[in-house]
Scaffold this active site. Structure first.
Site, short mmCIF file in Angstrom:
data_model
loop_
_atom_site.label_atom_id
_atom_site.label_comp_id
_atom_site.label_asym_id
_atom_site.label_seq_id
_atom_site.Cartn_x
_atom_site.Cartn_y
_atom_site.Cartn_z
N GLU A 262 8.23 16.59 15.87
CA GLU A 262 8.54 16.24 14.70
C GLU A 262 8.04 17.21 13.30
O GLU A 262 7.27 17.43 13.02
CB GLU A 262 8.96 14.64 14.49
CG GLU A 262 9.24 14.18 13.08
CD GLU A 262 9.25 13.19 13.40
OE1 GLU A 262 10.08 12.10 12.20
OE2 GLU A 262 8.04 12.09 13.61
N CYS B 182 13.09 10.79 8.74
CA CYS B 182 13.10 9.92 10.25
C CYS B 182 13.77 9.79 10.79
O CYS B 182 13.82 9.24 12.41
CB CYS B 182 11.83 8.75 9.93
SG CYS B 182 13.51 7.27 8.96
N GLU C 210 7.33 0.92 12.16
CA GLU C 210 8.89 1.89 11.98
C GLU C 210 8.73 3.11 11.81
O GLU C 210 8.25 3.67 10.96
CB GLU C 210 10.23 1.33 10.32
CG GLU C 210 11.50 2.33 10.56
CD GLU C 210 11.22 4.04 9.82
OE1 GLU C 210 11.10 4.40 10.78
OE2 GLU C 210 10.87 3.67 8.58
N LYS D 282 0.87 -1.16 -0.24
CA LYS D 282 0.21 0.42 0.07
C LYS D 282 0.83 1.41 -0.50
O LYS D 282 1.24 1.70 0.61
CB LYS D 282 -0.98 -0.21 1.42
CG LYS D 282 -1.96 1.05 1.19
CD LYS D 282 -1.69 2.30 1.63
CE LYS D 282 -2.70 3.22 1.89
NZ LYS D 282 -2.09 4.53 2.05
#
Length: 492
Positions: free
Chosen positions: A384, A287, A253, A178
């Site tokens: 973030e 990330c 993750e 996906k």
């Protein structure tokens, strides 16, 4: 809109529109204009993809294929990825705004991930157990875990796909991949390489769509055995809740607020380059971005001066141009969020040393920014942002640096800059993160496990460990006794 390139879903070896005919437009972040359209999957399309993936696990064409033969298909896929890296890189850059210099090079390197797992395909072995019963022969084998839902975000999508698809296919699983509904075009084009490599229909389907119609039906589908997810913590919580419906083995993750600790004996040029790589590389859309720079107070100003000097040479512009260092952010929402976060940080006493605002050019451009902080609670050290924003905070002692490095719910990446080998070992051991780079930053390899601690997720991608995570262990007992089974009411 009809003149724009259009990309379909790839389900069970066939190209199709979504069953509800929904089509979305993808915008080029460098211009803010639509440049392609793509089909969106419905819950019915998810059912088709999962049904195909389940069926092919019992198809002799895949079920009975030897591990060595699976490896050869992955080698073929690796060659195709390397061959088409320039094209895939251009699509990814146009769709997400990441630099072509990085997307093309990273896609080319991703081929090595498929080669690595191709080589592992026939290296996963079972074990004969030295069982404590002399009339039993007992051994273990590792079998494919089953149908995998692999969910990847828009950033670094070729890399993040390889870390899931490579081990899953090498293990003999089938995969429904996906792609993010934000910038999915390179993944839909990548599906053509799956087809060309010769994988049987249904082994890999590639779909995209929103949460309600695609992601939720996929992650809670009763025939999903394994979920491999990369994304944000909030979405991950929904994924974990959905997995309660099917008890799928799940790996996550997630994001991070990675610390980069610079000690007073560090090479200043190396540290400055490490901080720039960790914050401005990929326009900060990573990330593992090292957005919490912790610098020994005695070298804070000299290091800032070095960063300011290097920042003057940073070229912000068209991501398709080879001499561009920082391109646009993927979405306009990221720019707005960064501006709001910077405003809050200034209200908390932080000083913006350079940058700090969006540009006036078309597209989603944010100037590379350096924020000098006085408190670990400063907003830019906590949130973030996914943009080119570096925040620096001084420390005085090694213990204080380690405490600051660990003062976050995340734990994905980390960095240490020092020329003291003993300190490098000591500090890297105490930082709670899945990855620690010493005197470098943002390096990857198919051989090295990749993953985090705490709210940065669990499970590892890349390395032998990742391969094993797509298998399950079966224990087989064979009686070698000459006499038939004795008392059936007593457990052996």
């Amino acid at each position: 809109m009809g003149h724009l390139p259009h990309f379909q879903l790839f389900i069970d070896g066939e190209w199709s529109e979504g069953s509800d005919a929904r089509v979305l437009t993808s915008e080029n972040p460098a211009t803010g204009q639509g440049w392609a359209t793509f089909a969106c999957a419905s819950a019915g399309d998810v059912d088709r993809a999962v049904a195909a993936a389940k069926r092919v696990l019992d198809d002799p064409a895949w079920r009975d294929m030897t591990q060595t033969a699976r490896g050869k298909l992955l080698y073929r896929l690796a060659d195709l990825v390397a061959e088409h890296a320039p094209r895939l890189g251009e699509l990814e850059t146009t769709d997400s705004g990441k630099l072509l210099a990085e997307t093309a090079a990273q896609t080319g390197y991703v081929a090595d991930y498929y080669r690595y797992f191709a080589g592992l395909a026939d290296k996963v072995e079972g074990t004969v157990l030295p069982i404590d019963k002399p009339d039993m022969h007992v051994f273990t084998t590792r079998e494919p875990i089953g149908v995998v839902a692999a969910i990847v975000p828009w950033n670094a999508q070729m890399f993040l796909t390889a870390t899931k698809l490579g081990p899953a296919l090498a293990a003999g699983c089938s995969v429904v991949l996906k792609a993010s509904e934000i910038a999915p075009v390179p993944m839909l084009e990548f599906a053509r390489l799956i087809e060309q490599a010769g994988f049987p229909p249904g082994v890999v389907s590639v779909i995209t769509g929103d949460a309600e119609n695609c992601a939720i039906p996929l992650t809670r589908h009763p025939d999903i055995d394994r979920i491999a997810f990369t994304g944000g913590p909030e979405t991950a919580r929904h994924v974990v809740r959905n997995s309660a419906e099917n008890f799928a083995v799940t790996s996550l993750e997630l994001g991070g607020k990675s610390p980069i600790v610079v000690f007073d004996d560090a090479d200043l040029d190396g540290a400055a380059n490490g901080l720039i790589a960790g914050n401005f590389g990929a326009s900060g859309q990573s990330c593992v971005a090292g957005t919490r720079g912790l610098v020994h107070r005695s070298i804070l100003e000299p290091l800032i001066a070095r960063i300011e000097e290097k920042a003057q040479a940073i070229r912000l512009g068209d991501p398709l141009q080879a001499d561009t260092h920082v391109g646009p952010l993927c979405t306009a929402a990221q720019v707005h969020r960064i501006e709001e976060t910077l405003s809050k940080a200034q209200g908390q006493g932080a000083v913006i040393r350079f940058g700090g605002k969006a540009t006036d050019r078309p597209g989603n451009y944010m100037m590379p920014t350096l924020v000098q902080c006085t408190s670990p609670e400063t907003e830019t050290l906590q949130v973030e942002m996914f943009g080119p924003v570096m925040s620096l905070l001084p420390f005085d002692t090694e213990d204080e640096a380690i405490a600051l490095a660990n003062s976050t719910p995340f734990g994905l990446g980390s960095g240490v800059f020092t020329q003291n080998l003993a300190r490098a070992h000591r500090v890297s051991k105490r930082i709670r993160a899945g990855i620690c780079w010493v005197n470098t930053y943002r390096a990857i390899s198919p051989i090295a496990p990749f993953g985090g601690f705490n709210q940065s997720g669990y499970g590892r991608e890349a390395g032998i460990e990742a391969m094993l995570d797509y298998t399950r262990t079966k224990t087989t007992w064979i009686s070698t006794a000459q006499e038939p089974m004795a008392n059936p009411f007593i457990m052996r």
